[in-house]
Design an enzyme around this catalytic site. Structure first.
Site, PDB file in Angstrom:
ATOM      1  N   HIS A  37      16.752   8.969  -9.470  1.00  0.00           N
ATOM      2  CA  HIS A  37      15.572   8.970  -8.050  1.00  0.00           C
ATOM      3  C   HIS A  37      15.317  10.477  -7.707  1.00  0.00           C
ATOM      4  CE1 HIS A  37      18.148   5.778  -6.817  1.00  0.00           C
ATOM      5  NE2 HIS A  37      16.589   4.912  -7.120  1.00  0.00           N
ATOM      6  N   GLN A 148      12.024   6.216 -16.672  1.00  0.00           N
ATOM      7  CA  GLN A 148      11.983   5.326 -17.583  1.00  0.00           C
ATOM      8  C   GLN A 148      13.125   4.421 -17.652  1.00  0.00           C
ATOM      9  OE1 GLN A 148       9.987   5.042 -20.481  1.00  0.00           O
ATOM     10  NE2 GLN A 148      11.858   4.332 -21.934  1.00  0.00           N
ATOM     11  N   LYS A 149      14.213   4.630 -17.054  1.00  0.00           N
ATOM     12  CA  LYS A 149      15.617   3.615 -17.106  1.00  0.00           C
ATOM     13  C   LYS A 149      15.059   1.840 -17.118  1.00  0.00           C
ATOM     14  CE  LYS A 149      19.603   2.261 -15.053  1.00  0.00           C
ATOM     15  NZ  LYS A 149      19.279   1.342 -14.647  1.00  0.00           N
ATOM     16  N   GLN A 153       9.684  -2.797 -16.255  1.00  0.00           N
ATOM     17  CA  GLN A 153       9.161  -3.008 -14.983  1.00  0.00           C
ATOM     18  C   GLN A 153       7.984  -1.468 -15.040  1.00  0.00           C
ATOM     19  OE1 GLN A 153      11.054  -1.994 -11.323  1.00  0.00           O
ATOM     20  NE2 GLN A 153      11.573   0.321 -11.556  1.00  0.00           N
ATOM     21  N   SER A 185      22.597   4.929 -11.778  1.00  0.00           N
ATOM     22  CA  SER A 185      21.933   4.112 -11.288  1.00  0.00           C
ATOM     23  C   SER A 185      22.972   3.339  -9.685  1.00  0.00           C
ATOM     24  CB  SER A 185      22.403   2.404 -12.234  1.00  0.00           C
ATOM     25  OG  SER A 185      22.687   1.225 -11.351  1.00  0.00           O
ATOM     26  N   ARG A 187      23.993   0.627  -8.824  1.00  0.00           N
ATOM     27  CA  ARG A 187      25.244  -0.396  -9.208  1.00  0.00           C
ATOM     28  C   ARG A 187      26.212   0.333 -10.096  1.00  0.00           C
ATOM     29  NH1 ARG A 187      19.861  -4.058 -10.156  1.00  0.00           N
ATOM     30  NH2 ARG A 187      20.606  -5.394  -8.231  1.00  0.00           N
TER      31      ARG A 187
HETATM   32  P1  AMP Z   1      15.800   1.690  -7.472  1.00  0.00           P
HETATM   33  O1  AMP Z   1      16.308   2.304  -6.397  1.00  0.00           O
HETATM   34  O2  AMP Z   1      16.639   1.182  -9.095  1.00  0.00           O
HETATM   35  O3  AMP Z   1      14.806   0.676  -8.115  1.00  0.00           O
HETATM   36  O4  AMP Z   1      15.498   3.094  -8.473  1.00  0.00           O
HETATM   37  C1  AMP Z   1      13.943   3.361  -8.241  1.00  0.00           C
HETATM   38  C2  AMP Z   1      13.288   4.596  -9.336  1.00  0.00           C
HETATM   39  O5  AMP Z   1      14.383   4.762  -9.774  1.00  0.00           O
HETATM   40  C3  AMP Z   1      12.911   3.794 -10.679  1.00  0.00           C
HETATM   41  O6  AMP Z   1      11.575   4.055 -10.684  1.00  0.00           O
HETATM   42  C4  AMP Z   1      13.719   3.127 -11.450  1.00  0.00           C
HETATM   43  O7  AMP Z   1      13.421   3.848 -13.023  1.00  0.00           O
HETATM   44  C5  AMP Z   1      14.211   5.224 -11.148  1.00  0.00           C
HETATM   45  N1  AMP Z   1      16.131   5.636 -11.436  1.00  0.00           N
HETATM   46  C6  AMP Z   1      16.835   4.513 -11.298  1.00  0.00           C
HETATM   47  N2  AMP Z   1      17.462   5.192 -12.200  1.00  0.00           N
HETATM   48  C7  AMP Z   1      17.055   6.365 -12.929  1.00  0.00           C
HETATM   49  C8  AMP Z   1      17.782   7.145 -14.029  1.00  0.00           C
HETATM   50  N3  AMP Z   1      18.978   7.104 -14.263  1.00  0.00           N
HETATM   51  N4  AMP Z   1      16.561   7.666 -14.553  1.00  0.00           N
HETATM   52  C9  AMP Z   1      15.536   8.628 -13.742  1.00  0.00           C
HETATM   53  N5  AMP Z   1      15.076   7.958 -12.879  1.00  0.00           N
HETATM   54  C10 AMP Z   1      16.035   6.357 -12.412  1.00  0.00           C
END
Ligand code: AMP
Length: 286
Positions: A37, A148-149, A153, A185, A187
């Site tokens: 993030h 890109q993770k 989406q 992540s 998670r």
């Molecule tokens: P989330 O909080 O998991 O919904 O993720 C919010 C944003 O952060 C989304 O655009 C994800 O793709 C991005 N994101 C999550 N994990 C990573 C990561 N390891 N590297 C780059 N972006 C990430």
């Protein structure tokens, strides 16, 4: 840094930036902020005069048996992380604020949402596109940053923005990984130490497939079979999918000819992990 919980207040706050013609960068998240993030926030900070992060665990993108209730919500640490990244405003609405009027409207992107995660999480992408559409309408950013993770989406949102003629640019930032390769992540926190070690097989199988493509292997059926063997040999797990697809339309490829996206989703214990890698066969020796 401002913490803003209501739609009315964030609109008022941003109207000032908009009047000043400041470029507004937006990073939507579900919180439990990690280095992935933060990389999006840094990209936004580098490009934009005004950086807004949203923290909202969106109930409509979780299935009934998924982890909505237990999803981590460390709001204090999240706000501190956003402040460290010099974010201007964090928008953290309640579920009632975002869905106060009920919802008769769903934003649905067809086609792109059917395979990969869409095939295993019915309704997930409808939840994502609908809430991101609401957030885009609230923040009205000039640039929005995604990772890109979550490759599917990002592709789906790009398509939604294109189809709905939104005057906004989507930037997709590279996946940030732990030193041993595991994609960051929120998670990952669910994993036991043993599962955490086992989870390395995801990135390892992706790297091996990339090396095989670079060595000239092209048959996706065989590449996927090797990946499956690699993951299964690491320990008990349930593979939702391993796929090699066209990065633009996410359709399955039989042979790797140029650019491809290798993507997978694997459940280790009760944790569902996803990862992917973009490979350009033309830039390889093979
Ligand atoms: P989330 O909080 O998991 O919904 O993720 C919010 C944003 O952060 C989304 O655009 C994800 O793709 C991005 N994101 C999550 N994990 C990573 C990561 N390891 N590297 C780059 N972006 C990430």
């Amino acid at each position: 840094m401002r913490k803003i919980e209501s739609i009315k207040s964030i609109r008022e706050y941003l109207s000032v930036a908009r009047k000043a013609d400041s470029l507004i960068g937006f990073v939507p998240t579900m919180g439990a902020i990690h280095a992935g993030h933060r990389s999006l926030m840094r990209a936004a900070r580098a490009d934009c005069a005004e950086v807004v992060v949203s923290i909202f665990v969106n109930p409509t993108q979780f299935g009934p048996s998924e982890d909505f209730a237990q999803y981590p919500r460390p709001i204090k640490a999240d706000l501190a992380a956003c402040a460290e990244e010099k974010v201007d405003a964090v928008f953290c609405p309640s579920v009632e604020e975002m869905y106060a009027c009920g919802s008769a409207t769903t934003v649905q992107v067809s086609g792109l949402t059917e395979g990969l995660c869409g095939g295993h999480r019915p309704g997930h992408f409808d939840g994502v596109t609908t809430v991101v559409a609401k957030l885009f309408n609230i923040v009205q950013p000039d640039i929005a940053y995604f990772g890109q993770k979550d490759a599917q989406q990002a592709t789906v949102i790009r398509r939604m923005v294109h189809d709905l003629l939104w005057p906004l640019k989507i930037v997709v930032c590279p996946t940030v990984r732990e030193p041993d390769g595991l994609a960051m992540s929120s998670r990952n926190a669910y994993l036991t130490p043993h599962e955490r070690r086992q989870a390395l097989c995801l990135h390892q199988s992706l790297s091996e497939a990339q090396a095989a493509i670079e060595a000239g292997h092209r048959d996706t059926g065989k590449l996927i079979e090797h990946m499956r063997e690699r993951i299964v040999s690491a320990g008990p797990c349930a593979i939702d999918y391993i796929a090699i697809v066209d990065p633009d339309d996410l359709t399955d490829l039989r042979m790797v000819e140029k650019r491809c996206l290798i993507a997978l989703a694997v459940r280790i214990g009760s944790t569902r992990l996803i990862d992917n890698i973009l490979v350009d066969a033309n830039s390889s020796a093979g």
